[in-house]
Design an enzyme around this catalytic site. Structure first.
Site, PDB file in Angstrom:
ATOM      1  N   GLY A   1     -13.860 113.329  65.011  1.00 48.84           N
ATOM      2  CA  GLY A   1     -13.826 112.271  66.019  1.00 48.84           C
ATOM      3  C   GLY A   1     -12.414 111.888  66.398  1.00 48.84           C
ATOM      4  O   GLY A   1     -12.074 111.759  67.578  1.00 48.84           O
TER       5      GLY A   1
ATOM      6  N   SER B   1      -7.339 112.548  69.826  1.00 52.80           N
ATOM      7  CA  SER B   1      -5.954 112.919  70.140  1.00 52.80           C
ATOM      8  C   SER B   1      -5.914 114.122  71.072  1.00 52.80           C
ATOM      9  O   SER B   1      -5.117 114.172  72.017  1.00 52.80           O
ATOM     10  CB  SER B   1      -5.183 113.221  68.856  1.00 52.80           C
ATOM     11  OG  SER B   1      -4.875 112.022  68.174  1.00 52.80           O
TER      12      SER B   1
ATOM     13  N   GLU C   1      16.497 123.693  63.521  1.00 48.47           N
ATOM     14  CA  GLU C   1      16.523 123.620  64.990  1.00 48.47           C
ATOM     15  C   GLU C   1      16.087 122.258  65.517  1.00 48.47           C
ATOM     16  O   GLU C   1      16.405 121.910  66.660  1.00 48.47           O
ATOM     17  CB  GLU C   1      15.637 124.729  65.582  1.00 48.47           C
ATOM     18  CG  GLU C   1      14.136 124.471  65.598  1.00 48.47           C
ATOM     19  CD  GLU C   1      13.434 124.639  64.250  1.00 48.47           C
ATOM     20  OE1 GLU C   1      12.195 124.599  64.223  1.00 48.47           O
ATOM     21  OE2 GLU C   1      14.132 124.797  63.221  1.00 48.47           O
TER      22      GLU C   1
ATOM     23  N   HIS D   1      13.342 122.736  59.035  1.00 48.28           N
ATOM     24  CA  HIS D   1      13.590 123.004  60.456  1.00 48.28           C
ATOM     25  C   HIS D   1      15.008 122.628  60.890  1.00 48.28           C
ATOM     26  O   HIS D   1      15.238 121.520  61.395  1.00 48.28           O
ATOM     27  CB  HIS D   1      12.608 122.201  61.307  1.00 48.28           C
ATOM     28  CG  HIS D   1      11.208 122.723  61.287  1.00 48.28           C
ATOM     29  ND1 HIS D   1      10.768 123.720  62.129  1.00 48.28           N
ATOM     30  CD2 HIS D   1      10.140 122.384  60.519  1.00 48.28           C
ATOM     31  CE1 HIS D   1       9.491 123.975  61.898  1.00 48.28           C
ATOM     32  NE2 HIS D   1       9.079 123.172  60.913  1.00 48.28           N
TER      33      HIS D   1
ATOM     34  N   CYS E   1       9.945 128.027  58.963  1.00 44.80           N
ATOM     35  CA  CYS E   1       8.621 127.436  58.762  1.00 44.80           C
ATOM     36  C   CYS E   1       7.534 128.496  58.923  1.00 44.80           C
ATOM     37  O   CYS E   1       7.426 129.386  58.101  1.00 44.80           O
ATOM     38  CB  CYS E   1       8.424 126.233  59.700  1.00 44.80           C
ATOM     39  SG  CYS E   1       7.079 125.153  59.154  1.00 44.80           S
TER      40      CYS E   1
END
EC number: 6.3.5.3
Length: 1297
Positions: A308, A313, A1265, A1263, A1138
């Site tokens: 839900g 989103s 970047e 990360h 990653c």
């Protein structure tokens, strides 16, 4: 075709198995132990030969990190629902085909559960166990693997049905209304009988369903468009007209309102970063306008919290992408209101164990699963989640309908965000006759039926099976693919093939396609069987009306279809041309299978002048007693308030969500070196080369509505302003609001109260402040009813207005936080008291924790003073006059001060003598206001600014900041409160600990909770062995040919834009390379000097994170050769970050010098971890880390599978002996650590970056970047200017060439 079964790895960790066993014990099932492992079912076109079987077994070996046991005991196998094709299956099958396994028709996966049982289960017990194991909308429970062949059977399509109203009249329609859950009103049924009688035919079920969805309260907002009669007096305006009044009064800077999927306001002119059609990333100087949208997904979240909230989103993200002729979602917000949590062994004094209906999830289950769903979708899509709120309320109070239970059994699930759009693409285009009508995205499945109608009913008025059917399921990686297509389209500028676009949401295609052609002033002729379906047995109603997610509808001119097709094929985004636009405004849906027309309707019947609603209601007043506070002790009161969820620390809601993707996050929730979640505002940069940006903030004070509807609404608006005021925006007109209204329409007093609240905001407060509400949403069914032991029960939500404020930011660096500073010399704490000494306690956190409501709540005292406050703050922010800022809100002044002290890891000494006589009222009132920290050297100039804005009379000097661990409040010489800040911090953290203990690995929860108790924690720091502001590549700029780097991505990768920007800044030509380019020969790695594999969720992490991506290379002879040649070429460089790190680690067999590399498996916490972590750079022989050895530096971490796993102890020892461990996680004292959360994934000795032996290939889980700019670091030392510390890594690579 035959089906072959392959065993997989264990599916659940030890503590997950323990959790499942405990659930079984809760239901008194006779189960003594549980084991679970994956089973893979492979449908073969013809039998696989031996080497193909070996390849397939290698493909299906992934993710093994748990102890493998011999399967034994009573077995149940949970698989995707028979007749469907799961998204996992689609991706795994694609990978198999990309690996050359053409004999594989389809792969499906299940989980086999093995139970040791004390006796045979009864039928009821078996049913209970199955309910614990599977989602009946998506999954089936099989008793034996031999039944797996059922997964591959194809069902025959079901036919439509006709409702005989010509003979049966209205009664036939009433029966269909109940059976199909249409939620049609009486006047709508009259309208339909009249319309079809005029057409001289009976309606088909699909036509009625389509009408019900398109005309539901959810879609048509009938209450907000209704005529109103209150206390016998006809009102001049509808609710929507009062909202629109804000735009009529202040249209400034609004480019689109009330007519599209999101509103658009003016942004900044900056260098927008994206690849041109030739594949090279370049800067494009242009106006980057800001779009904003906030949705709710309350009903589905109540029924099934994870999907839900996830689809909530996802739907809001699609709204943003489908704005204008295509836009780009950028950053998200989420919010939750639920009833009391009642956490086992952490029950609070104000929590009553009230009952709930079985059909909905408990508040605790919602807050365990729903935030995970929302975060998971944002994470996988690649949108940072930077803002939110969380409120609990459930109390029997005297309100407008007398004594009754008010609370959130039907929760609020808020999903919103900002995006960007090109100026010339804000308005939708014309739809020419003959335009191709396209569905972009995943295939239809029989899920999410009737979501629009179901959301429009009070919880309890529909059948439970219809409730469950109305919940959609999520596939965010598919939505990312679709968004990449939309991006490629809008990036073409005038050549954009998209003329018109809408997202597919409530009502599925039955709402989206009519809306598309209607808005384009056209009709449409559609072919039902052209719609992509993963469930062949669906009826026309189910195909047309299901709410399968991750879909968009578009109009594309026939001459641009070839271009659009090529873009979709490159991104591997499914699409189907299902119709054409017609001149006649008529809708025809043809079914070639049955050779009939399930729909044949004039558009004006579907979307014409349906009956307009009139609301005739009575207003109510309420008399309540003032708070009884005489016996309340300050210390106990504060401890209770610190544990109340609206006040308590919310780390458990934040670190599950990526907050760094895009590389454009300037201010997330976590503040300062100690990363305390207290930020008032979220801020992003407008581009990767600018300090212009965007800001978001939330305001919400719903419990106040139990005493005063309009005060609650005014406070929501005002709180959004006090939250957003700490960043540099300029005039208040720049701020635009979204208003999300939740109400139990029809409940005594609520309708008139809603009108009063909307009027207070739309007609009075916002026009007076110059604020506009160009976007919003309403949910008018916030009441839950059920029968409990023969007794009628109900829980009704308070009128709830959630205001989200959005604004353009002039300079994102000028954003204040609540972090108190002890490194800036002597300073003072000042209270700006917009409540002007009223100190009202009604509907406060204090009232709630003592099970009271009170009588008089806070309110906006003077509108002009609020405006003066905002203007003063803008001056102070622009001139850098303040050290810290935090608004007063839930929990009152004492909470504001405590949160500032937590963020600053310091003490405070304040005197409240000047604020009023009643200590509790002074400290716990929630009147508007803010606390500012001012360096004593700036005190006089700050007072001058405040004086110039007529605020001097409401300024109170409270006290000072101290460097110790004491939190002290006095009244003159009398000490009212004195406690260690670290102990208060620990109490504040208890909620997060308790939720993490239930939801995540409890060992990790314990470690984090203990770490927070440390009063001597030094926080994040940076020690660099090089000059962060030195550009070592400066001599090479504009000299010679730039080296080229392949910015490599696979479907589901989401971090390529910021990666390209970092390498471009270092002096590379960055080229966008999709794996599909390499597969069909559009590109070849031999063209490039360097390659970087980017982060994200390739194939949605199917077959292990990075595993499917790697195996599609290893098992494809052409790609195997291409990558092998690239890796052995001594003149190339490779970086994997990653997901790219996970992928390249799986290519170790073709990379020289990697025999001791580990694989990466699920984090020890078993949770996606988004943190700012400290790492230490080791001395390694690698160009990537040249000159960086010995540095300690913060870096963004965002992953779910980052824990290193070695084949053996010897392999681990070999890696260490080779000296190729480039970076390790360290604690705040600088020592490598395995303790959580300093080590976010549990990797041995904190390993997080590795190189090959010659140093040309580097892989790392964090990360760099995303933090190559100083401004995109959540915290950084003040001497960093434009570049972040990690920019050095990219420049090191440039030095090679």
């Amino acid at each position: 075709m035959t089906v072959k079964t392959f065993r997989g790895s264990p599916a659940l960790s030890e503590f997950r198995l323990t959790q499942l066993q405990q659930k079984c014990q809760q239901y008194q099932l006779p189960i003594t132990s549980v084991y679970a492992e994956y089973l893979h079912f492979v449908e073969q076109k013809t039998s696989l030969v031996e080497d193909e079987i070996v390849k397939l077994q290698a493909l299906l070996h992934y993710g093994s990190m748990f102890s493998e046991l011999k399967p034994a005991g009573y077995c149940l196998i949970v698989t995707p629902r028979v007749g469907t094709i799961s998204s996992w299956s689609s991706k795994a099958t694609d990978i198999a085909h990309n690996c050359g396994l053409s004999k594989v028709n389809r792969i499906e996966r299940g989980i086999a559960y093995y139970f040791n049982i004390e006796r045979d289960l009864t039928e009821a017990e078996l049913a209970t166990l199955k309910d614990l194991l599977h989602d009946r909308m998506l999954e089936t429970v099989l008793n034996h693997e031999t039944e797996a062949a059922l997964l591959f059977t194809q069902q025959e399509p079901k036919a439509l049905t006709t409702i005989d109203i010509l003979n049966g009249g209205r009664q036939a329609l009433e029966q269909a209304n109940i059976a199909l859950g249409l939620a049609l009103a009486d006047d709508e049924m009259d309208y339909l009988v009249e319309s079809f009688t005029a057409l001289k035919r009976n309606p088909q079920d699909v036509e009625l369903y389509m009408f019900a969805q398109a005309n539901s309260e959810h879609c048509r907002h009938k209450i907000f468009n209704a005529d109103w009669i209150i206390d016998g007096k006809k009102q001049d305006k509808s609710l929507f007209k009062m909202i629109k009044n804000t735009f009529e009064q202040t249209p400034d800077f609004v480019l689109s309102a009330y007519k599209d999927n999101a509103a658009v306001m003016e942004g900044s002119k900056v260098g927008r970063w994206f690849p041109d059609p030739d594949g090279q990333y370049r800067v494009h100087q242009e106006d980057v306008h800001i779009l904003m949208k906030v949705e709710t997904h309350n009903h589905p979240t109540a029924i099934s919290p994870f999907p839900g909230a996830a689809t909530g989103s996802g739907g809001e993200i699609r709204d943003e992408g489908a704005t204008g002729r295509g836009a780009k979602p950028k950053a998200g917000l989420t919010g939750f209101s639920v009833s009391n949590l009642v956490i086992p062994n952490f029950e609070q004094p104000w929590e009553n164990p009230l009952s709930k209906p079985n059909r909905i999830a408990s508040a605790l289950d919602i807050m365990i699963d729903a935030p995970l769903g929302s975060a998971a979708f944002n994470n996988e899509f690649g949108r940072p989640a930077l803002l939110g709120y969380f409120r609990t309320y459930e109390e029997k109070v005297n309100s407008f309908a007398g004594k009754e239970v008010r609370g959130y059994h039907k929760p609020i699930m808020l999903a919103g965000g900002i995006g960007n759009i090109r100026g010339e693409q804000v308005q939708k285009g014309e739809i020419p006759i003959g335009a191709k009508l396209i569905v972009l995205g995943g295939a239809a499945m029989n899920i999410g039926l009737g979501g629009g109608a179901a959301s429009s009913m009070d919880s309890g008025k529909s059948k439970e099976d219809l409730d469950f059917a109305s919940v959609q399921r999520e596939n965010p990686e598919m939505e990312r693919r679709c968004q990449e297509v939309i991006d490629r389209c809008w990036q073409l500028g005038e050549e954009n093939p998209i003329l018109f676009i809408h997202d597919v949401g409530a009502g599925g295609l039955s709402n989206a396609m009519p809306e598309l052609v209607h808005d384009g002033k056209r009709g449409g002729k559609f072919d039902l069987r052209s719609i992509l379906c993963d469930e062949k047995g669906m009826s026309p109603l189910e195909i047309w009306c299901n709410e399968s997610q991750e879909r968009y509808v578009l109009a594309v001119a026939p001459e641009n279809l070839e271009l659009f097709t090529a873009l979709c094929e490159r991104e591997r985004a499914p699409f189907a041309v299902i119709g054409e636009a017609t001149q006649a405004e008529h809708l025809i849906l043809h079914d070639s299978h049955f050779d009939n027309n399930p729909i044949d309707l004039p558009m004006n019947v579907l979307l014409g002048k349906t009956p307009k609603m009139t609301r005739e209601v009575l207003s109510k007043t309420v008399e309540n007693q003032s708070l009884k506070i005489e016996s309340i002790q300050l210390k106990e009161a504060f401890h209770r308030v610190l544990r109340l969820p609206v006040v308590a620390e919310k780390t458990f809601l934040i670190t599950i969500g990526d907050r760094s993707v895009t590389g454009m996050v300037a201010r997330d929730q976590m503040v300062g070196p100690w990363q305390i979640p207290v930020s008032d505002v979220a801020v992003t940069t407008a581009s990767l080369d600018s300090y212009h940006g965007e800001a978001m903030a939330i305001g919400e004070r719903s419990p106040v509505a139990l005493l005063d509807f309009s005060a609650s609404a005014r406070l929501a608006v005002a709180e959004a302003i006090t939250n957003i005021a700490g960043t540099l925006i300029g005039e208040m007109k720049r701020i635009k609001l979204s208003a999300n209204w939740m109400s139990a329409a029809g409940h005594t007093g609520e309708d008139a109260g809603l009108y009063e609240a909307v009027k207070a905001v739309g007609e009075e407060l916002c026009p007076a402040l110059g604020l506009t509400i160009p976007v919003g949403k309403d949910s008018m069914s916030m009441k839950t009813t059920w029968i409990d032991n023969g007794e009628q029960k109900s829980v009704t939500a308070p009128l709830s207005l959630v205001i989200s404020a959005f604004a353009r930011v002039e300079d994102v660096r000028k954003t204040l936080t609540p972090q108190l500073r002890t490194d800036k010399g002597f300073s003072s704490l000042l209270l700006i008291d917009l409540g002007e000494g009223h100190n009202r306690l009604g509907a406060t956190a204090l009232a709630q924790v003592y099970k009271q409501l009170g009588d008089k709540p806070a309110d906006v005292v003077k509108v002009q003073r609020l405006k003066d406050f905002y203007n003063a703050m803008q001056t102070l922010v622009a001139e850098d006059k303040l050290l810290a800022y935090h608004d007063r809100s839930d929990g009152g002044l004492i909470t504001t001060l405590a949160e500032m002290a937590f963020a600053g890891h310091c003490g405070v000494e304040v005197d409240i003598s000047a604020l009023g006589d009643n200590d509790l009222a002074v400290l716990f009132n929630e009147e508007l206001g803010a606390v500012i920290q001012v360096a004593d050297s700036q005190l006089e100039s700050v007072r001058e600014v405040l004086k110039a804005h007529n605020l001097l009379g409401i300024i109170h000097q409270l006290g000072t900041v101290t460097a110790d661990d004491r939190f002290e409040i006095s009244r003159g010489s009398h000490k009212l409160f004195s406690e260690k800040r670290s102990e208060l911090r620990s109490i504040w953290a208890e909620l997060t600990y308790q939720m993490q203990r239930l939801r995540d690995n409890p060992e990790c929860a314990e470690q984090e909770f203990e770490a927070k108790k440390n009063p001597d924690d030094k926080g994040l720091s940076a020690f660099l062995t090089y000059d962060v502001n030195e550009d070592i590549t400066a001599p090479f700029i504009n000299k010679g040919v730039k080296p080229t780097i392949a910015i490599l991505r696979e479907q589901g990768v989401n971090s390529h834009y910021e990666m390209a920007a970092a390498f471009d800044r270092a002096g590379f030509n960055a080229i966008d390379v999709h794996m599909s380019d390499l597969m069909i020969g559009r590109r070849n790695l031999a063209e490039f000097n360097a390659m970087v594999a980017c982060g994200g969720f390739s194939y949605g992490d199917v077959l292990g994170a990075g595993g499917g991506w790697a195996k599609s290379i290893l098992f494809n002879p052409k790609l195997h050769e291409q990558f092998s040649q690239f890796f052995i070429n001594p003149n190339t460089l490779t970086l994997g970050v990653c997901n790219g790190c996970q992928m390249i680690s799986n290519l170790a067999e073709i990379i020289p010098g990697t025999e001791n590399w580990p694989h990466f498996v699920r984090n020890k916490s078993e949770r996606f971890e988004a943190r700012v972590s400290l790492v230490k750079i080791n001395e390694v022989d690698s160009v990537w880390f040249a000159g960086m050895a010995g540095s300690h530096m913060p870096i963004a971490v965002s992953h779910g599978e980052g824990q290193v796993k070695f084949k053996s102890v010897e392999q681990f020892a070999g890696l260490k002996a080779q000296g190729i461990i480039a970076a390790q996680y360290i604690d705040n004292n600088g020592s490598p650590t395995e303790l959580y959360p300093a080590n976010p994934n549990g990797s041995s000795e904190g390993i997080t970056a590795i190189t090959n032996l010659d140093g040309r290939v580097a892989i790392m889980m964090p990360h760099p970047e995303r933090v190559f700019r100083a401004v995109s670091n959540s915290w950084h030392p003040e001497n960093w200017t434009e570049d972040g510390a990690w920019m050095r890594l990219f420049r090191n690579a440039r030095m090679v060439f």
